[in-house]
Design a protein around this motif. Structure first.
Motif, PDB file in Angstrom:
ATOM      1  N   UNK A 171       0.861  -1.178   0.000  1.00  9.32           N
ATOM      2  CA  UNK A 171       0.000   0.000   0.000  1.00  9.32           C
ATOM      3  C   UNK A 171       0.898   1.229   0.000  1.00  9.32           C
ATOM      4  N   UNK A 172       0.699   2.128  -0.979  1.00  4.60           N
ATOM      5  CA  UNK A 172       1.469   3.365  -1.075  1.00  4.60           C
ATOM      6  C   UNK A 172       0.514   4.542  -0.920  1.00  4.60           C
ATOM      7  N   UNK A 173       0.804   5.407   0.034  1.00  8.05           N
ATOM      8  CA  UNK A 173       0.022   6.621   0.256  1.00  8.05           C
ATOM      9  C   UNK A 173       0.871   7.822  -0.126  1.00  8.05           C
ATOM     10  N   UNK A 174       0.316   8.707  -0.966  1.00 10.08           N
ATOM     11  CA  UNK A 174       1.031   9.894  -1.408  1.00 10.08           C
ATOM     12  C   UNK A 174       0.216  11.138  -1.093  1.00 10.08           C
ATOM     13  N   UNK A 175       0.941  12.184  -0.674  1.00  9.50           N
ATOM     14  CA  UNK A 175       0.281  13.448  -0.384  1.00  9.50           C
ATOM     15  C   UNK A 175       1.088  14.605  -0.928  1.00  9.50           C
ATOM     16  N   UNK A 235       5.493  10.487   0.650  1.00  6.99           N
ATOM     17  CA  UNK A 235       4.978   9.153   0.330  1.00  6.99           C
ATOM     18  C   UNK A 235       5.332   8.192   1.462  1.00  6.99           C
ATOM     19  N   UNK A 236       4.459   7.222   1.677  1.00  3.94           N
ATOM     20  CA  UNK A 236       4.735   6.165   2.657  1.00  3.94           C
ATOM     21  C   UNK A 236       4.311   4.821   2.071  1.00  3.94           C
ATOM     22  N   UNK A 283      -6.905   9.412  -8.283  1.00  2.00           N
ATOM     23  CA  UNK A 283      -6.311   9.203  -6.970  1.00  2.00           C
ATOM     24  C   UNK A 283      -5.841   7.773  -6.722  1.00  2.00           C
ATOM     25  N   UNK A 284      -6.416   6.808  -7.405  1.00  2.00           N
ATOM     26  CA  UNK A 284      -6.169   5.397  -7.082  1.00  2.00           C
ATOM     27  C   UNK A 284      -5.696   4.640  -8.319  1.00  2.00           C
ATOM     28  N   UNK A 285      -4.650   3.857  -8.152  1.00  2.00           N
ATOM     29  CA  UNK A 285      -4.188   2.950  -9.202  1.00  2.00           C
ATOM     30  C   UNK A 285      -3.746   1.643  -8.566  1.00  2.00           C
ATOM     31  N   UNK A 286      -3.769   0.562  -9.356  1.00  2.00           N
ATOM     32  CA  UNK A 286      -3.369  -0.748  -8.857  1.00  2.00           C
ATOM     33  C   UNK A 286      -2.470  -1.419  -9.894  1.00  2.00           C
ATOM     34  N   UNK A 287      -1.412  -2.043  -9.411  1.00  2.00           N
ATOM     35  CA  UNK A 287      -0.480  -2.776 -10.268  1.00  2.00           C
ATOM     36  C   UNK A 287      -0.360  -4.197  -9.742  1.00  2.00           C
ATOM     37  N   UNK A 288      -0.379  -5.179 -10.660  1.00  2.37           N
ATOM     38  CA  UNK A 288      -0.297  -6.562 -10.234  1.00  2.37           C
ATOM     39  C   UNK A 288       0.425  -7.372 -11.301  1.00  2.37           C
ATOM     40  N   UNK A 289       1.249  -8.340 -10.856  1.00  2.00           N
ATOM     41  CA  UNK A 289       1.956  -9.151 -11.819  1.00  2.00           C
ATOM     42  C   UNK A 289       2.934 -10.115 -11.171  1.00  2.00           C
ATOM     43  N   UNK A 299      -1.834   2.124  -4.975  1.00  2.00           N
ATOM     44  CA  UNK A 299      -1.359   3.481  -4.717  1.00  2.00           C
ATOM     45  C   UNK A 299      -2.547   4.413  -4.586  1.00  2.00           C
ATOM     46  N   UNK A 300      -2.551   5.193  -3.490  1.00  2.00           N
ATOM     47  CA  UNK A 300      -3.645   6.122  -3.222  1.00  2.00           C
ATOM     48  C   UNK A 300      -3.084   7.510  -2.958  1.00  2.00           C
TER      49      UNK A 300
END
Length: 245
Positions: free
Chosen positions: A36-40, A49-50, A211-217, A241-242
């Protein structure tokens, strides 16, 4: 183009890393890594980012790692991202080839990301220098103990390719993403000492909204244990990522 040329030496690293020999011992395991990545945003040029990394192994039954990684970023134009950060890493004892006790690592790092946009794809280069403070694990007559802390530098170079395959309102909605990353232990100064790990990833990234994206692989990790043994970790990795602001 200047950014691309400045990183050619890093790409060459990927070509000269020695491969494991057939007589080496290869330990294999299978993991699930979730992040989980939080960006501000602070301003147009600064953001924070965290990362929270939840890494499980042995078909998700055991903990492999838990990582918290806050960072502070400065953006110069759209092509350059400079940052400093800190990582808290807990490494769990989950197999015979891993650490025999839970081992903690604290590191600070400096990072540069260079981006290049082309007509049909994008490239990025991520260069990170880490100062690592890790529990020292020792074997005292068959009994493993933690005695003090060991320190070393590590350099990481990641070469990333993103290929948009679906756009909506001129924004990329879905893209193929792939990267290869080498992690090198450093000797005195910045001279490479030994290969620590090599990472390869291939997957899809989907932008849900602004605001939101997802990556998977699929993520393949090669970890060198010593001169004649290594670990291959087969991973399914998902990152959410949010953007808070």
């Amino acid at each position: 183009m200047k950014n691309l040329k400045s990183c050619l030496w890093g790409i060459l690293l990927l070509l000269v890393i020695p491969q494991a020999q057939s007589q080496d011992t290869n330990y294999k395991h299978y993991s699930s890594w979730n992040t989980l990545i939080l960006e501000g945003a602070i301003s147009a040029k600064y953001y924070v980012s965290t990362e929270f990394n939840f890494r499980r192994t042995n078909f998700t039954t055991d903990w492999e790692q838990f990582i918290v990684r806050p960072s502070f970023h400065y953006i110069s134009k759209e092509e350059v991202d400079l940052s400093i950060g800190y990582s808290y890493i807990k490494n769990y004892a989950y197999s015979s080839f891993s650490t025999r006790l839970d081992v903690l690592e604290n590191n600070v790092w400096e990072q540069l990301i260079l981006k290049n946009k082309y007509k049909n794809f994008n490239l990025a280069h991520r260069l990170r220098l880490e100062q690592r403070f890790k529990d020292r694990l020792v074997n005292n007559q068959g009994v493993y103990q933690i005695e003090g802390t060991k320190f070393n530098h590590r350099f990481r170079y990641r070469f990333i390719v993103n290929i948009p395959i679906f756009k909506e309102e001129l924004k990329t909605k879905l893209q193929v993403t792939a990267y290869d990353e080498v992690l090198l232990n450093l000797d005195q100064g910045v001279r490479p000492k030994s290969l620590n790990q090599n990472w390869m990833f291939l997957g899809l990234k989907y932008r849900i909204n602004d605001k939101v994206s997802i990556r998977s692989g699929y993520h393949d990790v090669y970890l060198k244990l010593n001169s004649d043994s290594f670990v291959t970790n087969h991973i399914w990795e998902t990152t959410l990522t949010y953007k808070i602001i």
